[in-house]
Design an enzyme around this catalytic site. Structure first.
Site, PDB file in Angstrom:
ATOM      1  N   ARG A 161      44.842  -2.673  28.178  1.00 53.07           N
ATOM      2  CA  ARG A 161      46.028  -2.998  27.400  1.00 53.07           C
ATOM      3  C   ARG A 161      47.267  -2.829  28.271  1.00 53.07           C
ATOM      4  O   ARG A 161      47.385  -1.835  29.015  1.00 53.07           O
ATOM      5  CB  ARG A 161      46.158  -2.064  26.181  1.00 53.07           C
ATOM      6  CG  ARG A 161      45.286  -2.441  25.014  1.00 53.07           C
ATOM      7  CD  ARG A 161      45.695  -3.810  24.437  1.00 53.07           C
ATOM      8  NE  ARG A 161      44.824  -4.259  23.374  1.00 53.07           N
ATOM      9  CZ  ARG A 161      43.752  -5.045  23.557  1.00 53.07           C
ATOM     10  NH1 ARG A 161      43.418  -5.460  24.762  1.00 53.07           N
ATOM     11  NH2 ARG A 161      43.030  -5.437  22.524  1.00 53.07           N
ATOM     12  N   HIS A 174      45.441 -12.781  29.119  1.00 56.18           N
ATOM     13  CA  HIS A 174      44.535 -12.046  28.218  1.00 56.18           C
ATOM     14  C   HIS A 174      43.231 -12.831  28.004  1.00 56.18           C
ATOM     15  O   HIS A 174      42.885 -13.212  26.879  1.00 56.18           O
ATOM     16  CB  HIS A 174      45.234 -11.753  26.876  1.00 56.18           C
ATOM     17  CG  HIS A 174      44.628 -10.592  26.142  1.00 56.18           C
ATOM     18  ND1 HIS A 174      45.362  -9.751  25.345  1.00 56.18           N
ATOM     19  CD2 HIS A 174      43.349 -10.138  26.080  1.00 56.18           C
ATOM     20  CE1 HIS A 174      44.556  -8.828  24.821  1.00 56.18           C
ATOM     21  NE2 HIS A 174      43.335  -9.051  25.258  1.00 56.18           N
ATOM     22  N   LEU A 175      42.528 -13.027  29.100  1.00 50.28           N
ATOM     23  CA  LEU A 175      41.303 -13.836  29.053  1.00 50.28           C
ATOM     24  C   LEU A 175      40.028 -13.000  29.076  1.00 50.28           C
ATOM     25  O   LEU A 175      38.927 -13.555  29.098  1.00 50.28           O
ATOM     26  CB  LEU A 175      41.276 -14.791  30.267  1.00 50.28           C
ATOM     27  CG  LEU A 175      42.291 -15.926  30.277  1.00 50.28           C
ATOM     28  CD1 LEU A 175      42.105 -16.789  31.527  1.00 50.28           C
ATOM     29  CD2 LEU A 175      42.138 -16.803  29.032  1.00 50.28           C
ATOM     30  N   GLY A 176      40.180 -11.668  29.081  1.00 49.23           N
ATOM     31  CA  GLY A 176      39.019 -10.790  29.260  1.00 49.23           C
ATOM     32  C   GLY A 176      37.855 -11.135  28.347  1.00 49.23           C
ATOM     33  O   GLY A 176      36.690 -11.138  28.770  1.00 49.23           O
ATOM     34  N   GLU A 208      53.004  -9.786  24.763  1.00 46.54           N
ATOM     35  CA  GLU A 208      52.188 -10.972  25.048  1.00 46.54           C
ATOM     36  C   GLU A 208      52.635 -12.139  24.179  1.00 46.54           C
ATOM     37  O   GLU A 208      52.726 -11.958  22.956  1.00 46.54           O
ATOM     38  CB  GLU A 208      50.715 -10.646  24.808  1.00 46.54           C
ATOM     39  CG  GLU A 208      50.190  -9.657  25.844  1.00 46.54           C
ATOM     40  CD  GLU A 208      48.689  -9.390  25.763  1.00 46.54           C
ATOM     41  OE1 GLU A 208      48.027  -9.956  24.874  1.00 46.54           O
ATOM     42  OE2 GLU A 208      48.200  -8.618  26.583  1.00 46.54           O
TER      43      GLU A 208
HETATM   44  N1  LIG Z   1      41.254  -7.935  28.240  1.00 45.59           N
HETATM   45  C1  LIG Z   1      40.446  -8.144  27.239  1.00 45.59           C
HETATM   46  O1  LIG Z   1      40.311  -9.240  26.738  1.00 45.59           O
HETATM   47  C2  LIG Z   1      39.636  -7.003  26.715  1.00 45.59           C
HETATM   48  C3  LIG Z   1      38.327  -7.209  26.271  1.00 45.59           C
HETATM   49  C4  LIG Z   1      37.605  -6.117  25.783  1.00 45.59           C
HETATM   50  C5  LIG Z   1      38.194  -4.867  25.730  1.00 45.59           C
HETATM   51  N2  LIG Z   1      39.482  -4.731  26.128  1.00 45.59           N
HETATM   52  C6  LIG Z   1      40.115  -3.442  26.100  1.00 45.59           C
HETATM   53  O2  LIG Z   1      39.466  -2.594  27.018  1.00 45.59           O
HETATM   54  C7  LIG Z   1      39.547  -1.253  26.573  1.00 45.59           C
HETATM   55  C8  LIG Z   1      38.169  -0.621  26.609  1.00 45.59           C
HETATM   56  O3  LIG Z   1      37.287  -1.301  25.751  1.00 45.59           O
HETATM   57  P1  LIG Z   1      35.827  -0.695  25.495  1.00 45.59           P
HETATM   58  O4  LIG Z   1      35.101  -1.695  24.676  1.00 45.59           O
HETATM   59  O5  LIG Z   1      35.240  -0.244  26.758  1.00 45.59           O
HETATM   60  O6  LIG Z   1      36.200   0.547  24.605  1.00 45.59           O
HETATM   61  P2  LIG Z   1      35.431   1.938  24.543  1.00 45.59           P
HETATM   62  O7  LIG Z   1      35.941   2.607  23.349  1.00 45.59           O
HETATM   63  O8  LIG Z   1      33.970   1.708  24.665  1.00 45.59           O
HETATM   64  O9  LIG Z   1      35.930   2.709  25.839  1.00 45.59           O
HETATM   65  C9  LIG Z   1      37.178   3.302  25.956  1.00 45.59           C
HETATM   66  C10 LIG Z   1      36.994   4.580  26.715  1.00 45.59           C
HETATM   67  O10 LIG Z   1      38.279   5.118  27.001  1.00 45.59           O
HETATM   68  C11 LIG Z   1      38.171   6.514  26.926  1.00 45.59           C
HETATM   69  N3  LIG Z   1      39.472   7.139  26.787  1.00 45.59           N
HETATM   70  C12 LIG Z   1      40.181   7.392  25.673  1.00 45.59           C
HETATM   71  N4  LIG Z   1      41.321   8.019  25.978  1.00 45.59           N
HETATM   72  C13 LIG Z   1      41.320   8.164  27.323  1.00 45.59           C
HETATM   73  C14 LIG Z   1      42.228   8.750  28.228  1.00 45.59           C
HETATM   74  N5  LIG Z   1      43.372   9.304  27.818  1.00 45.59           N
HETATM   75  N6  LIG Z   1      41.911   8.734  29.538  1.00 45.59           N
HETATM   76  C15 LIG Z   1      40.769   8.189  29.976  1.00 45.59           C
HETATM   77  N7  LIG Z   1      39.865   7.622  29.145  1.00 45.59           N
HETATM   78  C16 LIG Z   1      40.147   7.610  27.835  1.00 45.59           C
HETATM   79  C17 LIG Z   1      37.263   6.743  25.749  1.00 45.59           C
HETATM   80  O11 LIG Z   1      36.676   8.022  25.799  1.00 45.59           O
HETATM   81  C18 LIG Z   1      36.246   5.652  25.922  1.00 45.59           C
HETATM   82  O12 LIG Z   1      35.123   6.106  26.652  1.00 45.59           O
HETATM   83  C19 LIG Z   1      40.193  -1.317  25.190  1.00 45.59           C
HETATM   84  O13 LIG Z   1      41.553  -1.087  25.306  1.00 45.59           O
HETATM   85  C20 LIG Z   1      39.990  -2.738  24.778  1.00 45.59           C
HETATM   86  O14 LIG Z   1      40.947  -3.150  23.856  1.00 45.59           O
HETATM   87  C21 LIG Z   1      40.201  -5.757  26.632  1.00 45.59           C
HETATM   88  O1  LIG Z   2      40.372  -5.800  22.606  1.00 46.65           O
HETATM   89  C1  LIG Z   2      39.745  -6.829  22.792  1.00 46.65           C
HETATM   90  O2  LIG Z   2      38.649  -7.071  22.241  1.00 46.65           O
HETATM   91  C2  LIG Z   2      40.266  -7.833  23.743  1.00 46.65           C
HETATM   92  O3  LIG Z   2      41.527  -7.512  24.149  1.00 46.65           O
HETATM   93  C3  LIG Z   2      40.138  -9.244  23.288  1.00 46.65           C
HETATM   94  O4  LIG Z   2      41.263  -9.665  22.584  1.00 46.65           O
HETATM   95  P1  LIG Z   2      41.309 -11.140  22.000  1.00 46.65           P
HETATM   96  O5  LIG Z   2      40.397 -11.185  20.842  1.00 46.65           O
HETATM   97  O6  LIG Z   2      42.713 -11.380  21.594  1.00 46.65           O
HETATM   98  O7  LIG Z   2      40.842 -12.059  23.092  1.00 46.65           O
END
Ligand SMILES: NC(=O)c1ccc[n+]([C@@H]2O[C@H](COP(=O)([O-])OP(=O)(O)OC[C@H]3O[C@@H](n4cnc5c(N)ncnc54)[C@H](O)[C@@H]3O)[C@@H](O)[C@H]2O)c1
Ligand SMILES: O=C(O)[C@H](O)COP(=O)(O)O
Length: 632
Positions: free
Chosen positions: A320, A368-370, A349
């Protein structure tokens, strides 16, 4: 489908003598059932279709099998509606961002689906009071104003993805609106995007591509750095973080991670060392961010933390934008602390067109293509559609964000205990004399399981719901039960007692004690003056097994009359006749006593609510000392 039948037992309960019931019980169920000597039970049951126990009972004339269900979750959802969402007409589901077709198809089988993309905040507020559910991705801000504008109709918000920082969870909880997400389907896509950014940043792919398209051939300018042997720090070792770690190890990198909540054995299994925040950022050549945006992680990468990093560090962010102070990152890029950054996410965004960060030549950006692969989007759409439909059906959700969430296998095991918990809560509150006000409730779980192996959050929430619902005119569900209890000044404490029984069942019994109150039914008070009731699950059916110091044995279904009388012959017949004369159908009856010919409690299950006259007539039976009618 549920099937119904009403047996002779329920129509004419007093035709069954104690001897006959006992002898049948003993001969048929001697191995599997144990009943207390002091209780006689004519049972009305709800059972799971096809189970061994159901088949046996259906062949047995003394038991009144009223309904059978296809599965345990169907039994649970028919018995309860934990989020208070179930309605008879088709629900309306608003989808405010693009969702995969498979998910939309699934939603359409259950409700009326409206896809309205790019709504302004005002347009969303205008529509929301006509919707039962809303499905969003990261682009829709579900603010307090949205919940206010919903006027109580919005029951579920589904986040088609992981991050729920765009949903005001506190407001959702206060309004009793369940928030569910799709936590697993885009993990691999996000991890792959992280690796794509890592590699393309290290080799200047985006910059070199832009340069060539501008007609240049700059081989010296875009000399990159190698990944092999370099240290990568994963910040947030959750689902995405650990998949990135796995892949980075395949590239020959040395991987460390920081995550205060991650189990060390999971890290060890992948060959990753868990280290402190400072150690991670000060030793890494590359830092990849994978933590959620929370008040603790907000701008955790700032001037101070950048200054602790190795000079020339490279940063990847697919988590994020808000975890980085973007102005501080620009400064760190300018002064060379950070050599390069690759960013998929931004505080705002889309970012402004003139964003210094986006325009910086050492920064690679993607919009934001993850999660944006075909596979992930289909998966997320199905995952969120299933979660929203399940919640709208009244099923407990395994991906609830603002309500107790337990994994599906635990959920399935706990299902009958969830029903038991809520019913005990409902019973306990109805035993309190009006006006005495409940402030303190204690729940005692007896279990043979190690307390670490027993998740009681869901049970506690259902007991709270059961207690609050009958005394509140607001909409109470699993989501806002705790919040409402706190507002009402109700304290609920829990105690776990290790008992020496089979640990095959998660819980032996649940006891609910209400202290410092008067009771409508003095026999429900124990020696220490607390109202106390206890229940168990027997063959998946919740039972009431103790009222005050009296043992009883009745399945918790329909309504209940509790009656204390002098223990003498003929009492069951007398009370049963009064109910029969008034056409009140008795579904079960159980008698419990502390000692022979002293005092006894009769627990009588009734399908209809007896009118005042009938109850008064029961009260006038000479040996009856007190009675209470309770709605289950
Ligand atoms: N760019 C994208 O499109 C995209 C896609 C998927 C996920 N994400 C983002 O990626 C992040 C992780 O997703 P995930 O599915 O692995 O979630 P998850 O909940 O499986 O993992 C998050 C991890 O962060 C840890 N955490 C919490 N607070 C913390 C801190 N202060 N310091 C270090 N670690 C900490 C948690 O313990 C957990 O293990 C989320 O923010 C999610 O929104 C982005
Ligand atoms: O948190 C997520 O799952 C990702 O950031 C994906 O976000 P999006 O659905 O807007 O692509």
């Amino acid at each position: 489908m549920a099937t119904s039948s009403i047996s002779r037992a329920a129509k004419n309960p007093i035709n069954f003598s104690t001897r006959k019931v006992d002898s049948q019980k003993k001969s048929i169920f001697s191995k599997r059932l144990s009943f207390s000597n002091s209780s006689i039970s004519l049972q009305k049951l709800s059972l799971v279709k096809g189970s061994h126990f159901t088949r046996k009972l259906q062949k047995t004339p003394i038991f009144n099998v009223l309904e059978t269900f296809e599965s345990k979750s169907e039994l649970l959802s028919r018995t309860r509606d934990p989020y208070n969402v179930v309605k008879t007409e088709r629900p309306t589901i608003l989808v405010s961002e693009k969702l995969g077709e498979a998910g939309l198809d699934l939603l359409r089988t259950f409700g009326n689906v409206e896809c309205s993309y790019n709504l302004s905040p005002d347009e969303l507020c205008a529509k929301i009071s006509l919707c039962d559910a809303l499905i969003v991705r990261s682009g829709t801000k579900v603010t307090r104003q949205v919940f206010e504008a919903a006027k109580g109709r919005l029951k579920v918000v589904g986040r088609a993805g992981v991050g729920i920082d765009n949903v005001d969870l506190q407001a959702a909880t206060e309004f009793g609106c369940l928030v569910v997400n799709a936590p697993t389907a885009n993990t691999i896509a996000a991890a792959e995007h992280g690796i794509a950014l890592l590699a393309s940043m290290a080799r200047n792919v985006a910059q070199a591509d832009a340069s060539m398209k501008a007609g240049k051939w700059q081989r010296n300018k875009y000399v990159g750095v190698s990944l092999v042997g370099k240290t990568l720090a994963i910040m947030g070792f959750g689902k995405v973080g650990s998949e990135v770690a796995r892949r980075a190890k395949g590239l020959g990198m040395h991987v460390i991670a920081h995550d205060p909540y991650a189990p060390a054995d999971r890290a060890r299994a992948i060959g990753v060392e868990l280290v402190s925040f400072d150690q991670a950022i000060s030793t890494a050549d590359f830092i990849s961010l994978h933590m959620p945006l929370t008040p603790t992680t907000n701008k955790v990468f700032n001037d101070e933390t950048f200054s602790k990093m190795k000079k020339g560090v490279r940063i990847i962010n697919v988590a994020r934008g808000g975890v980085i102070d973007e102005d501080a990152l620009v400064r760190a890029l300018e002064n060379g602390t950070v050599a390069q950054a690759a960013l998929d996410v931004f505080t705002q965004e889309p970012p402004t067109k003139d964003s210094k960060l986006v325009q910086h030549e050492n920064v690679t950006v993607t919009p934001h293509l993850g999660a944006s692969t075909k596979e992930a989007q289909e998966g997320v759409a199905i995952e969120i559609a299933e979660a929203v439909v399940g919640a709208l059906r009244g099923e407990l959700s395994a991906t609830a964000v603002n309500a107790p969430m337990v994994p599906p296998e635990v959920l399935s095991e706990l299902a009958p205990y969830v029903t038991l918990a809520e019913k005990l809560g409902r019973l306990a509150v109805q035993l309190v004399a009006g006006g005495s006000g409940i402030q303190s409730v204690k729940v005692v779980y007896k279990s043979a399981r190690d307390p670490d192996n027993l998740d009681t959050r869901l049970l506690r929430a259902m007991i709270t719901k059961g207690i609050i619902e009958p005394i509140s005119d607001s909409h109470i569900n699993l989501v806002n039960a705790d919040f409402t209890a706190k507002q009402k000044g109700l304290r609920i404490s829990e105690e776990r007692v290790l008992v020496d029984s089979s640990s095959e069942n998660p819980i032996d019994s649940i006891q609910v004690q209400v202290s410092n109150v008067e009771s409508k039914f003095a026999s429900a008070l124990t020696e220490n003056g607390n109202i106390s009731i206890e229940g168990r699950v027997k063959y998946e059916i919740p039972h009431l097994t103790c009222v005050g110091s009296f043992g009883v044995d009745v399945s918790l279904d329909g309504n209940l009359i509790l009656c204390r009388q002098v223990d003498q012959p003929g009492m069951i017949g007398r009370v049963g006749n009064i109910l029969g004369e008034r056409n009140v159908n008795v579904s079960f009856m159980s008698v419990g006593r502390t000692a022979k010919r002293t005092k006894a409690i009769m627990a009588i299950g009734v399908d209809e609510e007896p009118d005042k006259d009938t109850l008064q007539k029961i009260g006038k039976v000479p040996a009856v000392e007190e009675f209470v009618f309770l709605e289950l």
